[in-house]
Design a protein around this motif. Structure first.
Motif, PDB file in Angstrom:
ATOM      1  N   SER A 141      52.036-100.489 -29.697  1.00 30.52           N
ATOM      2  CA  SER A 141      51.154-101.452 -29.022  1.00 30.52           C
ATOM      3  C   SER A 141      50.036-101.899 -29.957  1.00 30.52           C
ATOM      4  O   SER A 141      49.699-103.087 -30.025  1.00 30.52           O
ATOM      5  CB  SER A 141      50.572-100.848 -27.742  1.00 30.52           C
ATOM      6  OG  SER A 141      49.691 -99.775 -28.045  1.00 30.52           O
ATOM      7  N   SER A 142      49.481-100.958 -30.713  1.00 33.25           N
ATOM      8  CA  SER A 142      48.383-101.284 -31.639  1.00 33.25           C
ATOM      9  C   SER A 142      48.869-102.168 -32.786  1.00 33.25           C
ATOM     10  O   SER A 142      48.201-103.137 -33.162  1.00 33.25           O
ATOM     11  CB  SER A 142      47.777 -99.998 -32.202  1.00 33.25           C
ATOM     12  OG  SER A 142      47.268 -99.195 -31.165  1.00 33.25           O
ATOM     13  N   ASN A 229      41.702-101.605 -26.739  1.00 29.89           N
ATOM     14  CA  ASN A 229      42.856-100.847 -27.232  1.00 29.89           C
ATOM     15  C   ASN A 229      42.441 -99.975 -28.423  1.00 29.89           C
ATOM     16  O   ASN A 229      42.802 -98.801 -28.517  1.00 29.89           O
ATOM     17  CB  ASN A 229      43.982-101.797 -27.639  1.00 29.89           C
ATOM     18  CG  ASN A 229      45.218-101.074 -28.123  1.00 29.89           C
ATOM     19  OD1 ASN A 229      46.016-100.570 -27.337  1.00 29.89           O
ATOM     20  ND2 ASN A 229      45.405-101.011 -29.430  1.00 29.89           N
ATOM     21  N   VAL A 233      42.901 -96.082 -28.029  1.00 29.13           N
ATOM     22  CA  VAL A 233      44.059 -95.514 -28.724  1.00 29.13           C
ATOM     23  C   VAL A 233      43.644 -94.619 -29.894  1.00 29.13           C
ATOM     24  O   VAL A 233      44.205 -93.529 -30.074  1.00 29.13           O
ATOM     25  CB  VAL A 233      45.009 -96.632 -29.216  1.00 29.13           C
ATOM     26  CG1 VAL A 233      46.092 -96.061 -30.129  1.00 29.13           C
ATOM     27  CG2 VAL A 233      45.648 -97.338 -28.025  1.00 29.13           C
TER      28      VAL A 233
END
Length: 263
Positions: A141-142, A229, A233
């Motif tokens: 996702s990152s 994020n 994260v």
């Protein structure tokens, strides 16, 4: 109209480049997976006697090691040797800097994580438990957000460099499967893993957070979802790294204790 057409062509070219990089990562993983099995059969006598499940993990760790070496060297080059993130060499914000090479690297890495996650889920939990699914999901996702937005690239590359510890993790597993837990190489690899993890996953993350704090005026300009994020994260990955480091330290102490008693 000319400007909009130019922008459209530029965006379309970038998206094509991303897709090619991602599919290249997947194809390379498949090729290295097959090559690992073929080379191991020729060079390691015990490979043919392994169970099919162990062979799958053996080959999986082959492309895991290959990916780790590629992204570690490329990240190191981009972060330290190129001028991409040299604060004196560009006028734009450090969180907005991108390049064709970093785009390619992120796409290639996405291809690897997709391939590895697919195998983990297909064979769950043989290749890893929920912590591996979480790690890969957060990483993907990152990487995807940074690839699409062109922001926070410096922080993604720092995290990708931490993959440099993976070859030591995999060698430890290979030696264990090969019945070499009592060998000097196993002990030396354990020490290298400890030192590598300390530098690439503990000290580097301390620097990561210090850099974020000192550049927070820029970090706040990352688009909202990417900003949150990054804030969520990175601490989760750091906590996972500390947890795994604790397990590495325990394993190393056990190995050193056995080696001492042998002498």
């Amino acid at each position: 109209m000319a400007v909009s057409v130019t922008d459209y062509v530029s965006t379309s070219t970038k998206q094509s480049h991303w897709l090619v990089s991602i599919f290249s990562g997947i194809i390379v993983c498949i090729i290295v997976y097959k090559l690992t099995g073929y080379i191991s059969l020729l060079c390691f006598k015990g490979y043919g006697k392994l169970s099919s499940g162990v062979k799958v993990e053996w080959n999986n760790r082959g492309f895991s090691t290959f990916h780790a070496l590629i992204v570690a060297f490329a990240s190191l080059y981009l972060l330290l040797l190129s001028d991409e993130f040299d604060e004196k060499s560009h006028g734009d914000l450090i969180i907005n800097r991108t390049s064709t090479l970093s785009d390619t690297l992120l796409g290639f890495s996405l291809g690897y994580f997709l391939s590895d996650l697919a195998m983990i889920l297909w064979l769950f939990p043989a290749l890893g438990g929920l912590e591996y699914v979480l790690h890969h999901g957060l990483s993907m996702s990152s990487i995807l957000l940074s690839l699409i937005s062109g922001q926070a690239r410096i922080y993604i590359l720092m995290v990708l460099f931490s993959e440099s510890t993976t070859p030591f993790v995999n060698l430890r597993w290979y030696l264990d499967v090969a019945g070499q837990k009592n060998s000097k190489l196993y002990t030396y690899n354990g020490i290298a893993l400890f030192l590598g993890w300390l530098v690439a996953r503990i000290f580097l993350f301390i620097f990561f957070f210090a850099h974020m704090f000192s550049h927070f005026d820029q970090v706040k300009k990352i688009f909202p979802f990417g900003f949150y994020n990054l804030l969520v994260v990175s601490p989760v990955l750091a906590i996972m790294n500390v947890f795994w480091f604790w397990k590495i330290v325990r394993g190393l102490l056990k190995t050193l204790s056995k080696a001492r008693h042998k002498h």
